[in-house]
Every structure is written in C-alpha cells, then in structure tokens.
Design an enzyme around this catalytic site. Structure first.
Site, PDB file in Angstrom:
ATOM      1  N   ASN A 120       0.865  -1.175   0.000  1.00  0.00           N
ATOM      2  CA  ASN A 120       0.000   0.000   0.000  1.00  0.00           C
ATOM      3  C   ASN A 120       0.905   1.229   0.000  1.00  0.00           C
ATOM      4  O   ASN A 120       1.481   1.567   1.033  1.00  0.00           O
ATOM      5  CB  ASN A 120      -0.894  -0.030   1.252  1.00  0.00           C
ATOM      6  N   TRP A 121       1.026   1.858  -1.162  1.00  0.00           N
ATOM      7  CA  TRP A 121       1.966   2.982  -1.295  1.00  0.00           C
ATOM      8  C   TRP A 121       1.380   4.293  -0.755  1.00  0.00           C
ATOM      9  O   TRP A 121       2.063   5.317  -0.754  1.00  0.00           O
ATOM     10  CB  TRP A 121       2.388   3.156  -2.759  1.00  0.00           C
ATOM     11  N   LYS A 122       0.131   4.270  -0.361  1.00  0.00           N
ATOM     12  CA  LYS A 122      -0.540   5.453   0.210  1.00  0.00           C
ATOM     13  C   LYS A 122      -0.299   6.679  -0.679  1.00  0.00           C
ATOM     14  O   LYS A 122      -0.245   6.544  -1.889  1.00  0.00           O
ATOM     15  CB  LYS A 122      -0.072   5.669   1.655  1.00  0.00           C
ATOM     16  N   HIS A 137      -9.676   0.888   4.540  1.00  0.00           N
ATOM     17  CA  HIS A 137      -8.427   1.047   5.311  1.00  0.00           C
ATOM     18  C   HIS A 137      -8.716   1.981   6.490  1.00  0.00           C
ATOM     19  O   HIS A 137      -9.528   2.905   6.373  1.00  0.00           O
ATOM     20  CB  HIS A 137      -7.345   1.636   4.401  1.00  0.00           C
ATOM     21  N   GLU A 183      -7.198   4.397   7.632  1.00  0.00           N
ATOM     22  CA  GLU A 183      -6.983   5.822   7.339  1.00  0.00           C
ATOM     23  C   GLU A 183      -8.194   6.403   6.592  1.00  0.00           C
ATOM     24  O   GLU A 183      -8.509   7.580   6.745  1.00  0.00           O
ATOM     25  CB  GLU A 183      -5.674   6.009   6.552  1.00  0.00           C
ATOM     26  N   GLU A 207      -5.758  -5.319  10.336  1.00  0.00           N
ATOM     27  CA  GLU A 207      -4.748  -4.296  10.566  1.00  0.00           C
ATOM     28  C   GLU A 207      -5.054  -3.569  11.875  1.00  0.00           C
ATOM     29  O   GLU A 207      -5.847  -2.607  11.883  1.00  0.00           O
ATOM     30  CB  GLU A 207      -4.768  -3.288   9.416  1.00  0.00           C
ATOM     31  N   GLY A 222       2.080   1.888  10.825  1.00  0.00           N
ATOM     32  CA  GLY A 222       3.023   3.003  10.699  1.00  0.00           C
ATOM     33  C   GLY A 222       3.676   3.406  12.011  1.00  0.00           C
ATOM     34  O   GLY A 222       4.290   4.464  12.096  1.00  0.00           O
ATOM     35  N   SER A 274       3.126  -2.606  10.378  1.00  0.00           N
ATOM     36  CA  SER A 274       4.585  -2.590  10.574  1.00  0.00           C
ATOM     37  C   SER A 274       5.263  -3.905  10.185  1.00  0.00           C
ATOM     38  O   SER A 274       6.218  -4.331  10.851  1.00  0.00           O
ATOM     39  CB  SER A 274       4.919  -2.186  12.012  1.00  0.00           C
ATOM     40  N   GLY A 325       2.650  -1.346   4.387  1.00  0.00           N
ATOM     41  CA  GLY A 325       2.660   0.084   4.100  1.00  0.00           C
ATOM     42  C   GLY A 325       4.077   0.572   3.876  1.00  0.00           C
ATOM     43  O   GLY A 325       4.664   0.390   2.809  1.00  0.00           O
ATOM     44  N   GLY A 326       4.672   1.149   4.911  1.00  0.00           N
ATOM     45  CA  GLY A 326       5.994   1.782   4.804  1.00  0.00           C
ATOM     46  C   GLY A 326       7.047   0.933   4.098  1.00  0.00           C
ATOM     47  O   GLY A 326       7.766   1.432   3.222  1.00  0.00           O
TER      48      GLY A 326
HETATM   49  C1  PEP Z   1      -0.996  -0.051   6.167  1.00  0.00           C
HETATM   50  O1  PEP Z   1      -1.177   1.159   6.200  1.00  0.00           O
HETATM   51  O2  PEP Z   1      -1.795  -0.781   5.546  1.00  0.00           O
HETATM   52  C2  PEP Z   1       0.152  -0.588   6.873  1.00  0.00           C
HETATM   53  C3  PEP Z   1       0.107  -1.829   7.245  1.00  0.00           C
HETATM   54  O3  PEP Z   1       1.183   0.288   7.121  1.00  0.00           O
HETATM   55  P1  PEP Z   1       2.602  -0.063   7.820  1.00  0.00           P
HETATM   56  O4  PEP Z   1       3.101  -1.346   7.174  1.00  0.00           O
HETATM   57  O5  PEP Z   1       3.466   1.106   7.488  1.00  0.00           O
HETATM   58  O6  PEP Z   1       2.338  -0.242   9.267  1.00  0.00           O
END
Ligand code: PEP
Length: 245
Positions: free
Chosen positions: A8-10, A93, A95, A160, A166, A205, A226-227
């Site tokens: 997920n490149w957001k 998601h 967010e 999640e 994050g 994470s 994500g990150g």
């Molecule tokens: C996400 O936003 O879907 C996610 C899992 O982010 P991160 O891996 O950065 O925690």
C-alpha cells in the site's frame, strides 16, 4: 493458495518514482511463490500497470467510490480503476475510516461496487489502541466483518490493528494467531465453507525482519505492507519470506 503480499503505497511517489518502484519489484519477482500486488495512488495506476505488463506483479487501487459513475467530485469509480489496469482495490483502510468517516455500511457498498467492476477487494478491519486496551478487539472486528462484507464475498480480508500501522509496533505472533483464528471463525459463520478459503492478511509494521514469523502464523494468508513497500528490496524480502501455496 499462495500467500498474497500487497504493498500500500498510500500518498507517496511522483509518477516516475512509482514506475521505478514498480520496475524494481518486478525485476526481483522471479522465483517468488507469493502473489505480488502493488497499490499506488489512483493517479499512477495506469502508468504502473503499463510498467508491469507481462510481469507477475498486479496493480490495485487504494479506494473506490460505491457508485459506478456520477456527480461525485474528486472521487474515483471502480470501473475507472479497472479501465486503468487495476485488478484489486483496498477498501475500508483505517486511514479512510478515520480521515473520511467511512462506515462499515459504506465499505460494504464499496465492496459490492468493486466486485461489480471486476476488482478483487481487500477489506480492512482492525481495532484501535483504546479498544485493545479495553479488551474489545474481537467485538470490534466482529462488528466490522459483519457490517463490511457483502454476501457472498469474493475477496480478501486484512486484519490491521490501528495501533500497529506506521508505528513500528507489531502485534505479537500470539495476538495475530488469536485474532486470525477469530476472523476465520467469523468468516465460516458468515459464509459457511467458503469462509474457510478467504485469505486473511496481516498488516501493521510488517518488514523483512519480522515477516517470516508473522507469515508462518496459522490463518495468515499474506501481508498488507505500508511503509516497507516503498523500498523494492525490502518488499521483495518480505515476499520471499511468504509461505508457498
Ligand atoms: C498499512 O497502512 O496498511 C500498513 C500496514 O502500514 P505499515 O506497514 O506502514 O504499518
């Protein structure tokens, strides 16, 4: 079924960076048994899909509207994502739920719209820190599953925990095992035998250093990243840690 490793490149990357990142992922995809998916911002879906043509890496959106067209300024419809080359879409998601007030009911409508457009939805659920501290995590996730998934459901669920997104904090293997077993039970309760085969991703994470242990937990069907998905090498290392089908 192979595990699914989804990035997920957001709201990251300019167009050239997104294409380069996609090419980096594709360049290392050979021999990886997991299914690979990258989800750039909607604006870059077409360019990334073009860059990934002929590779095993799929492209997805990060959201879509519940209507297939109409007067919805700034929104993007499922058929538009599909037309641009996406075959998947992340929905609900945390967010989106937090920043855009998305409810379970809206996520359910979006999921129906995504499937109608030929997209495979990844529906996200997860509790926040207060809910976990209060011991309400399964209750919250149970309500989200009941409210967000249409019947029948042709997609993937991503667990999640919001407090792990994050933040660098990861759920323990025990937390993940308990929650994924609970989600499996709920899916079977909602969908009967079909609930046995719905993939349940873990997200929060995930990185190369913890991927192998998280991906080995029973009922974990892959990861939503994500990150760490913004670095092709790190993302590929997570994918190499995935279990074969
Ligand atoms: C996400 O936003 O879907 C996610 C899992 O982010 P991160 O891996 O950065 O925690």
């Amino acid at each position: 079924m192979p595990q699914l490793i989804a990035g997920n490149w957001k709201m990251h990357c300019l167009a050239a960076e997104a294409v380069a990142l996609a090419q980096g992922v594709a360049a290392g995809a050979q021999g990886i048994e997991a299914e690979l998916l990258v989800c750039p911002t909607a604006l870059h879906v077409e360019a990334v899909a073009r860059a990934l043509q002929g590779t095993p890496v799929a492209v997805g959106g990060q959201d879509c509207h519940q209507a297939k067209q109409g007067a919805h300024t700034g929104d993007i419809a499922g058929p538009m994502l599909r037309d641009a080359g996406a075959t998947w879409v992340i929905l609900g998601h945390s967010e989106r739920r937090q920043n855009h007030g998305e409810t379970d009911e809206l996520v359910r409508e979006k999921t129906l719209a995504a499937v109608a457009a030929g997209l495979t939805p990844i529906v996200c659920v997860g509790e926040n820190a207060d809910q976990r501290a209060g011991g309400q995590e399964t209750e919250v996730v149970g309500w989200q599953l009941a409210g967000s998934l249409p019947k029948p459901f042709a997609g993937v669920v991503a667990y999640e925990p919001i407090w792990a997104i994050g933040t660098g904090k990861t759920a323990t293997e025990e937390d993940v095992a308990l929650m994924h077993a609970f989600i499996r039970e709920e899916l079977v309760r909602q969908f009967g035998d079909d609930g046995q085969t719905i993939r349940i991703l873990y997200g929060g994470s995930v990185k190369a250093a913890n991927a192998a242990s998280l991906l080995a937990v029973p009922n974990v069907g892959g990861a939503l990243v994500g990150g760490a998905s913004l670095n092709a090498g790190e993302f590929l290392a997570i994918a190499r840690a995935a279990q074969a089908g």
